[in-house]
Enzyme design. Structure first.
Site, PDB file in Angstrom:
ATOM      1  N   LEU A  42     106.644  92.896 114.793  1.00  7.25           N
ATOM      2  CA  LEU A  42     107.387  93.202 114.800  1.00  7.25           C
ATOM      3  C   LEU A  42     107.406  93.400 116.340  1.00  7.25           C
ATOM      4  O   LEU A  42     108.149  93.975 117.232  1.00  7.25           O
ATOM      5  CB  LEU A  42     107.310  94.767 114.639  1.00  7.25           C
ATOM      6  CG  LEU A  42     107.255  95.352 112.845  1.00  7.25           C
ATOM      7  CD1 LEU A  42     105.858  96.027 112.633  1.00  7.25           C
ATOM      8  CD2 LEU A  42     108.177  95.291 113.207  1.00  7.25           C
ATOM      9  N   GLY A  43     106.551  92.795 117.421  1.00  5.34           N
ATOM     10  CA  GLY A  43     106.207  92.478 118.764  1.00  5.34           C
ATOM     11  C   GLY A  43     104.444  92.589 119.137  1.00  5.34           C
ATOM     12  O   GLY A  43     104.085  92.118 118.354  1.00  5.34           O
ATOM     13  N   ASP A  44     104.013  92.838 120.394  1.00  7.49           N
ATOM     14  CA  ASP A  44     102.941  91.948 120.552  1.00  7.49           C
ATOM     15  C   ASP A  44     102.872  93.288 121.785  1.00  7.49           C
ATOM     16  O   ASP A  44     103.599  93.582 122.776  1.00  7.49           O
ATOM     17  CB  ASP A  44     103.309  90.886 121.439  1.00  7.49           C
ATOM     18  CG  ASP A  44     104.090  90.399 122.608  1.00  7.49           C
ATOM     19  OD1 ASP A  44     104.869  91.028 122.516  1.00  7.49           O
ATOM     20  OD2 ASP A  44     104.624  89.642 122.729  1.00  7.49           O
ATOM     21  N   VAL A  50     101.852  92.429 116.664  1.00  2.00           N
ATOM     22  CA  VAL A  50     101.912  94.166 115.516  1.00  2.00           C
ATOM     23  C   VAL A  50     103.150  93.185 114.532  1.00  2.00           C
ATOM     24  O   VAL A  50     103.996  93.092 115.068  1.00  2.00           O
ATOM     25  CB  VAL A  50     102.647  95.176 116.375  1.00  2.00           C
ATOM     26  CG1 VAL A  50     102.983  96.051 115.058  1.00  2.00           C
ATOM     27  CG2 VAL A  50     101.846  95.540 117.222  1.00  2.00           C
ATOM     28  N   ASP A 157      98.276 108.999 126.469  1.00  2.00           N
ATOM     29  CA  ASP A 157      98.849 107.838 126.240  1.00  2.00           C
ATOM     30  C   ASP A 157     100.609 108.511 125.549  1.00  2.00           C
ATOM     31  O   ASP A 157     101.269 106.839 124.669  1.00  2.00           O
ATOM     32  CB  ASP A 157      98.866 106.516 126.081  1.00  2.00           C
ATOM     33  CG  ASP A 157      99.222 105.102 126.935  1.00  2.00           C
ATOM     34  OD1 ASP A 157     100.043 105.305 127.643  1.00  2.00           O
ATOM     35  OD2 ASP A 157      99.597 104.136 126.121  1.00  2.00           O
TER      36      ASP A 157
END
Length: 969
Positions: A42-44, A50, A157
């Site tokens: 899904l991403g990094d 992820v 955040d």
């Protein structure tokens, strides 16, 4: 050397090192691969990747956050996030499905949200969100924040990248990697952590000052910034470098929408309320839920439309509209229009650790008729490159999209509140039409959307004629530079031959601005049309988005990637700083606890020593008194015995004397005549007996009195000795008590001095760590600035090389055109012979060569000037950065000096108060000791008086044999 000191500060003793411990929500005995199957990525992010995972038993999907750890201690950094996810149960907060620690990797399984992150959705759709969509998201975010704050949790955040969309049109807050879980409701934090663009002012101040901690209201500020980001794709100040945005947040007024008129009054008021720089007056999440902007939200239909649009099947179409007037030496073939379908985009599921950078796209969707294949923007694709340090990336300014409802729905025909300004250009050639005029017959309507989030240049933009049908970007954006100073062009405005002056002017204008030739401008007239069709609540919706394809698309992606890398690096530094700060705080707390325990042990030991001395003194005193009493008793008995013996001897002598006197009386009587003896003897003996009895009684009484007096003297002497001993012991005891209190006071003073020195050293260590981390951050910022400057120089070099390579083509094309036009002009106005015409043509050719040579020289000079300006700008950027960093360092050192001075002043004041309180303590002690001495003296005095008043105790006399007449006879 500094690093060695830094390591010394954080060094812990062997017995202080924390052993690996079991965490409540983390399993160590199970391989996550046995339960979950990774089906995609899904991403990094800054700390790992992820993955999309599927449960092998239930088939449930999850986002697997995989983090590699070097040692067990790093697990502690992620326990807060795991604990928050495990303890929070709210429909708008992602749930924890499990956590595993296996083979040095931490697996955090989080609830999967198919809609992906909001920022990725905006990038996918090339536009910001509409106000109804923002309202729903805002409402649900406030509900989630209200729940978190009630649990004493600060997210720290918040941003669009950490807001995930579900398939049902709801949102879920994610990424609690930097969140804080407080123990007390009113507890505040002083950690400088989060993503700069969304930081609240009070959080920014914690970078150099820890005196102004923040609380949960920092999330409210981040919420307001996130809403602006959703409206404009980018957060405020996105054009600034992360290192400069902090200064902007701290010193500038609260940010606002770039085009307030496009949004409702309620939305603007909500932002004004939430973005209050004073956290004391900033409302809470519960108060904002009552705001009219979100209080009336009852349906999430707008978000369901958004998710459906983002996940819809995409039909892409590329148009290539080239002008019919091709140059003679044009060798490039035209790109044929093509169509292809694209699968629903895999929108990023999770913004890993919140390090998604602000993206440079600024496209928005507007309502309007479906664009046809021939619809094109009259002009060129301009992207403004901001060469200052505040530049974020090239801005794509020419794009448009249309939305059509296939079947009527409740929202049909409503204008999007956030739609950008539109420049309407009519006519294929010739001047632009006025906004209230109809386009010329046979012409096609062009629409160009220009949206710059940082400023509204197009508001009140005056209608003006476009010379030769070209729209120069410098006219639209005053003060901004055209893309690459070389990528704008002009199109021929008429097919007539009377174009010598206008064509020359156009070409020279374009060369002055570094624009490309006619042929090159046509290369940018490719339009990408994306059509999405989806169904929401039975309503089929078709959305068509058109935008100009630019050569700088890759450059935009590269800039986004580089900015993402910068934020990741900053995030890593923040995480490491947070870890080092936690270690230092733990070490300081351990030192303080050890010191307090040592103080307590020292105080206890001193008190115990003096208490033991007092006990020994009292016991010794008691033993001495008992011994003295025993000695006195023995002495008394011996003295009494001696006196009795003497008295017995005296009594014997006395009796002998009486006997002798009796004999003398008898002798005297015997000297008398016989007839007188008997009577005289009787009288004399009776008289002697009386005198003897009286004398014996007097003698015995005197002996008794002497004995009593001797015993009384002995008793008095004994009491005096005991009293002296009691006084001596009391003095020793009181002196010991004085020594005890003086030792305690000295120990208290020494402990306070030692504690002050420890706290002072800890404060120095704290600021040393802050300076160390600040220097590391500054070093990273300088490195990023150097890379940024290098990129700008490289881009300028590439652009100049392209211009240099294009100039001969431009000159050949222009020379042929001018020569043809000149020959045509000579043919029309023919005068003179052919030789004269050839001579004129030759002269014209020579003039052209001179002009072209001058152009090449001008271009070279312009390139040199540009390079000088760029180098000067880079140096200015570096100097400005150095100045900002020096200011931060100076501010930190100044604050450290003030803090140390304040600490010393407080210590001196505390010691003065302690000494002032010590005097009454000393006086109270002396009063107490004097009172005890007076009580003792009074006791002895009363005892002596009592002894004088009471008769002496009966003395056991010797068994004297009383003198009687019978014995004498």
């Amino acid at each position: 050397m500094a690093f060695a000191n830094f390591r010394r500060i954080l060094r812990l003793s062997t017995f202080e090192k924390r052993r690996s411990k079991e965490y409540e929500h983390v399993r160590r005995d199970l391989d996550p691969g046995e339960v979950w199957e990774v089906v995609g990525e899904l991403g990094d992010g800054a700390f790992g990747k992820v993955y999309k995972a599927k449960n092998k038993e239930t088939g449930a999907l999850a986002a697997a956050k995989v983090i590699e750890t070097k040692n067990e201690d790093e697990l502690e950094d992620y326990m807060v996030e795991i604990e928050i996810l495990a303890t929070c149960d709210h429909p708008h907060i992602v749930k924890l499905l499990g956590a595993f620690y296996w083979e040095g990797k931490l697996w955090i399984m989080i609830e999967f949200c198919p809609g992906g992150a909001v920022d990725a959705t905006m990038l996918e759709l090339d536009r910001g969100l509409t106000e109804p969509q923002i309202q729903v998201i805002c409402r649900q975010m406030l509900e989630a924040l209200h729940y978190l704050h009630s649990k004493k949790i600060i997210h720290r955040d918040l941003k669009a990248g950490n807001v995930l969309l579900t398939q049902d049109g709801d949102i879920k807050l994610a990424d609690f990697g930097v969140s804080a879980k407080n123990v007390k409701t009113l507890q505040k934090r002083d950690s400088f952590i989060g993503t700069p663009y969304w930081m609240a002012p009070e959080v920014v101040m914690c970078e150099t000052m820890k005196d102004t901690p923040y609380d949960y209201k920092a999330d409210i500020w981040s919420l307001g910034i996130t809403l602006i980001e959703m409206a404009q794709i980018e957060p405020p100040h996105h054009e600034l470098n992360p290192m400069r945005v902090l200064l902007k947040i701290a010193k500038s007024d609260p940010p606002t929408l770039s085009c307030p008129s496009k949004w409702s009054l309620e939305f603007r008021d909500f932002l004004k309320t939430a973005l209050d720089k004073n956290p004391e007056t900033r409302p809470s999440a519960a108060q904002l839920l009552e705001h009219p902007f979100v209080s009336k939200v009852t349906s999430n239909r707008a978000l369901r439309e958004l998710v459906a649009e983002a996940k819809a099947e995409v039909l892409e179409e590329i148009e290539d509209s080239r002008d019919e007037a091709e140059d003679d030496d044009s060798s490039e073939s035209a790109s044929l229009p093509g169509k292809h379908k694209r699968d629903p985009s895999e929108v990023s599921q999770l913004s890993f650790d919140g390090d998604k950078p602000p993206d440079s796209s600024s496209l928005k969707t507007t309502n309007g008729p479906v664009a046809t294949e021939k619809e094109m923007v009259n002009g060129q694709s301009d992207k403004v490159l901001d060469e200052r340090i505040s530049s974020d990336s090239d801005k794509l300014v020419n794009s448009h999209s249309t939305k059509t409802l296939a079947s009527s729905g409740p929202d049909e025909g409503k204008a999007t509140p956030g739609k950008p300004d539109i420049i309407s250009l009519s006519g294929r050639r010739g001047s632009s039409a006025e906004g209230d005029k109809q386009p010329m017959p046979g012409s096609k309507e062009r629409r160009s959307m220009v949206d710059r989030p940082e400023s509204s240049h197009l508001e009140n933009f005056p209608e003006e004629k476009l010379a030769n049908g070209s729209l120069d970007s410098s006219a639209v954006f005053p003060g901004s530079r055209s893309k690459g100073d070389s990528d704008s062009g002009s199109t021929s405005a008429s097919e007539s031959m009377d174009l010598t002056i206008s064509l020359s002017a156009d070409l020279s204008l374009n060369r002055e601005s570094g624009s490309i030739s006619l042929k090159d401008s046509r290369m940018h007239n490719k339009t990408l049309k994306r059509t999405r069709k989806f169904v929401v609540d039975g309503v089929e919706v078709s959305v068509t988005t058109s935008k100009i394809i630019s050569e700088d698309e890759k450059k935009d992606e590269e800039m986004r990637f580089l900015r993402r890398q910068e934020l990741r690096e900053l995030r890593l530094l923040q995480k490491e700083e947070h870890r080092n700060q936690a270690q230092l705080n733990s070490k300081h707390q351990l030192q303080l606890d050890q010191m307090l325990r040592r103080f307590e042990q020292e105080m206890t030991a001193k008190k115990k020593f003096y208490d033991t001395e007092l006990e020994n003194l009292e016991r010794q005193q008691k033993q001495q008194i008992e011994k003295m009493e025993q000695d006195h008793s023995l002495r008394r008995r011996e003295e009494a015995k001696r006196i009795r013996l003497e008295q017995e001897r005296d009594h014997v002598k006395f009796m002998e004397q009486l006997k002798q006197k009796k004999k003398e009386v008898k002798n005297e009587v015997e000297k008398l005549p016989r007839q007188q003896r008997k009577e005289n003897m009787k009288v004399k003996m009776d008289d002697f007996a009386q005198r003897k009895q009286t004398m014996e009684q007097d003698f015995l009484a005197k002996q008794k009195e002497d004995l009593e007096l001797a015993m009384k003297n002995i008793t008095a002497q004994n009491k005096k000795e005991i009293c002296d001993k009691e006084r001596e012991c009391l003095n020793k005891k009181q002196q010991l008590m004085r020594d005890r209190e003086a030792c305690i006071w000295d120990l208290e003073e020494r402990q306070q001095q030692e504690k002050h020195q420890l706290i002072k050293q800890q404060l120095k260590d704290q600021y040393f760590l802050q300076r160390h981390e600040l220097l590391r951050k500054h070093e990273k910022e300088r490195e990023q600035m150097q890379r940024y400057n290098q990129r700008m120089i490289e881009q300028l070099k590439i652009r100049q090389q392209q211009e240099k390579a294009r100039l001969p083509k431009i000159q050949r094309s222009e020379g042929k055109t001018r020569m043809a036009m000149y020959k045509k002009s000579l043919h029309i106005h023919s005068s003179g012979s052919a030789a004269e015409q050839r001579e004129k043509i030759k002269q014209f050719s020579q003039q052209e060569e001179k002009r072209q040579k001058a152009e090449r020289l001008h271009q070279q000079q312009k390139h040199e000037t540009q390079m000088k300006d760029m180098l000067a700008q880079c140096e200015s950027n570096t100097n400005e950065l150095q100045q900002l960093q020096n200011e931060k360092c100076h501010l930190l050192i100044e604050h450290e000096t003030q803090k140390l001075k304040s600490l010393d002043e407080n210590h001196n004041l505390h010691m003065k108060e302690w000494r002032d309180k010590l005097r009454p303590r000393k006086k109270a002690l002396e009063d107490e000791l004097n009172q005890k001495k007076r009580e003792q003296e009074m006791f002895f005095k009363l005892s002596v008086e009592a002894d004088e008043q009471t008769p002496a105790s009966p003395v056991k006399h010797t068994k004297f044999i009383p003198f009687s007449s019978t014995e004498s006879s």
